[in-house]
Design a protein around this motif. Structure first.
Motif, PDB file in Angstrom:
ATOM      1  N   UNK A   1     -34.995   5.479  26.685  1.00 46.16           N
ATOM      2  CA  UNK A   1     -33.921   6.317  26.143  1.00 46.16           C
ATOM      3  C   UNK A   1     -32.579   5.999  26.797  1.00 46.16           C
ATOM      4  N   UNK A   2     -32.580   5.460  28.012  1.00 47.06           N
ATOM      5  CA  UNK A   2     -31.348   5.155  28.736  1.00 47.06           C
ATOM      6  C   UNK A   2     -30.847   3.732  28.495  1.00 47.06           C
ATOM      7  N   UNK A   3     -31.576   2.929  27.718  1.00 47.10           N
ATOM      8  CA  UNK A   3     -31.201   1.534  27.517  1.00 47.10           C
ATOM      9  C   UNK A   3     -29.883   1.449  26.748  1.00 47.10           C
ATOM     10  N   UNK A   4     -29.018   0.522  27.179  1.00 45.44           N
ATOM     11  CA  UNK A   4     -27.724   0.358  26.515  1.00 45.44           C
ATOM     12  C   UNK A   4     -27.323  -1.108  26.543  1.00 45.44           C
ATOM     13  N   UNK A   5     -26.301  -1.419  25.797  1.00 41.06           N
ATOM     14  CA  UNK A   5     -25.831  -2.804  25.696  1.00 41.06           C
ATOM     15  C   UNK A   5     -25.377  -3.298  27.074  1.00 41.06           C
ATOM     16  N   UNK A   6     -25.778  -4.519  27.401  1.00 35.98           N
ATOM     17  CA  UNK A   6     -25.396  -5.122  28.669  1.00 35.98           C
ATOM     18  C   UNK A   6     -26.450  -5.004  29.744  1.00 35.98           C
ATOM     19  N   UNK A   7     -27.467  -4.169  29.529  1.00 40.40           N
ATOM     20  CA  UNK A   7     -28.546  -4.041  30.511  1.00 40.40           C
ATOM     21  C   UNK A   7     -29.383  -5.312  30.541  1.00 40.40           C
ATOM     22  N   UNK A   8     -29.778  -5.710  31.725  1.00 40.93           N
ATOM     23  CA  UNK A   8     -30.698  -6.841  31.866  1.00 40.93           C
ATOM     24  C   UNK A   8     -32.103  -6.281  31.756  1.00 40.93           C
ATOM     25  N   UNK A   9     -32.931  -6.904  30.909  1.00 38.36           N
ATOM     26  CA  UNK A   9     -34.278  -6.399  30.689  1.00 38.36           C
ATOM     27  C   UNK A   9     -35.304  -7.517  30.838  1.00 38.36           C
ATOM     28  N   UNK A  10     -36.536  -7.100  31.061  1.00 42.00           N
ATOM     29  CA  UNK A  10     -37.685  -7.992  31.075  1.00 42.00           C
ATOM     30  C   UNK A  10     -38.689  -7.430  30.086  1.00 42.00           C
ATOM     31  N   UNK A  11     -39.194  -8.279  29.201  1.00 49.38           N
ATOM     32  CA  UNK A  11     -40.163  -7.822  28.211  1.00 49.38           C
ATOM     33  C   UNK A  11     -41.564  -7.857  28.799  1.00 49.38           C
ATOM     34  N   UNK A  12     -42.522  -7.339  28.031  1.00 51.05           N
ATOM     35  CA  UNK A  12     -43.906  -7.349  28.503  1.00 51.05           C
ATOM     36  C   UNK A  12     -44.458  -8.765  28.553  1.00 51.05           C
ATOM     37  N   UNK A  13     -43.799  -9.703  27.856  1.00 49.17           N
ATOM     38  CA  UNK A  13     -44.186 -11.109  27.917  1.00 49.17           C
ATOM     39  C   UNK A  13     -43.438 -11.863  28.996  1.00 49.17           C
ATOM     40  N   UNK A  14     -42.693 -11.144  29.849  1.00 51.01           N
ATOM     41  CA  UNK A  14     -41.911 -11.676  30.973  1.00 51.01           C
ATOM     42  C   UNK A  14     -40.728 -12.537  30.533  1.00 51.01           C
ATOM     43  N   UNK A  15     -40.166 -12.233  29.349  1.00 52.48           N
ATOM     44  CA  UNK A  15     -38.953 -12.892  28.883  1.00 52.48           C
ATOM     45  C   UNK A  15     -37.776 -12.087  29.403  1.00 52.48           C
TER      46      UNK A  15
END
Length: 127
Positions: free
Chosen positions: A37-51
């Motif tokens: 719910x807190x995700x926003x543009x510019x955040x660095x993320x890691x997917x469940x596939x480690x991308x």
């Protein structure tokens, strides 16, 4: 008496399963949902596939997120996000300490050479 013991055993097993398996899993799901719910543009993320990528767009109606992975834009389901790092000036922070450390070591070596030159000058004046 034997049936009472077996009923008590079943109740104890259910309580054990609830407190050690079901409850922690629900807590973890709630924390993951709050994170999404807190995700926003510019955040660095890691997917469940480690991308690893940077959030470019969040579509709440379709529950998707578009990631920028070095110029390649990929669309993922929101539930595919495993970890979020808050948006920062990542390039500034990455470059600044490296150049700051290099500048600091250069300044230190310049200061040491200046100090040794000053020591040599004072030694020659003393003689």
């Amino acid at each position: 008496m034997g049936s009472m013991a077996s009923i008590l055993f079943i109740v104890v097993m259910f309580a054990f399963l609830y407190f050690f398996m079901i409850r922690p899993q629900k807590k973890q799901q709630q924390q993951h949902q709050q994170m999404l719910n807190k995700i926003k543009r510019g955040d660095k993320v890691t997917t469940i596939g480690r991308l690893h990528g940077v959030v470019d767009e969040v579509n709440e109606t379709e529950k998707t997120v578009t990631l920028d992975c070095d110029g390649i834009y990929l669309v993922f389901d929101l539930n595919a996000i495993a970890k979020i790092s808050p948006a920062e000036d990542a390039q500034t922070k990455t470059v600044a300490p490296a150049s700051g450390a290099a500048a600091e070591s250069e300044a230190t070596s310049e200061a040491e050479s200046a100090a040794s030159a000053t020591d040599e000058a004072s030694d020659s004046e003393a003689k």
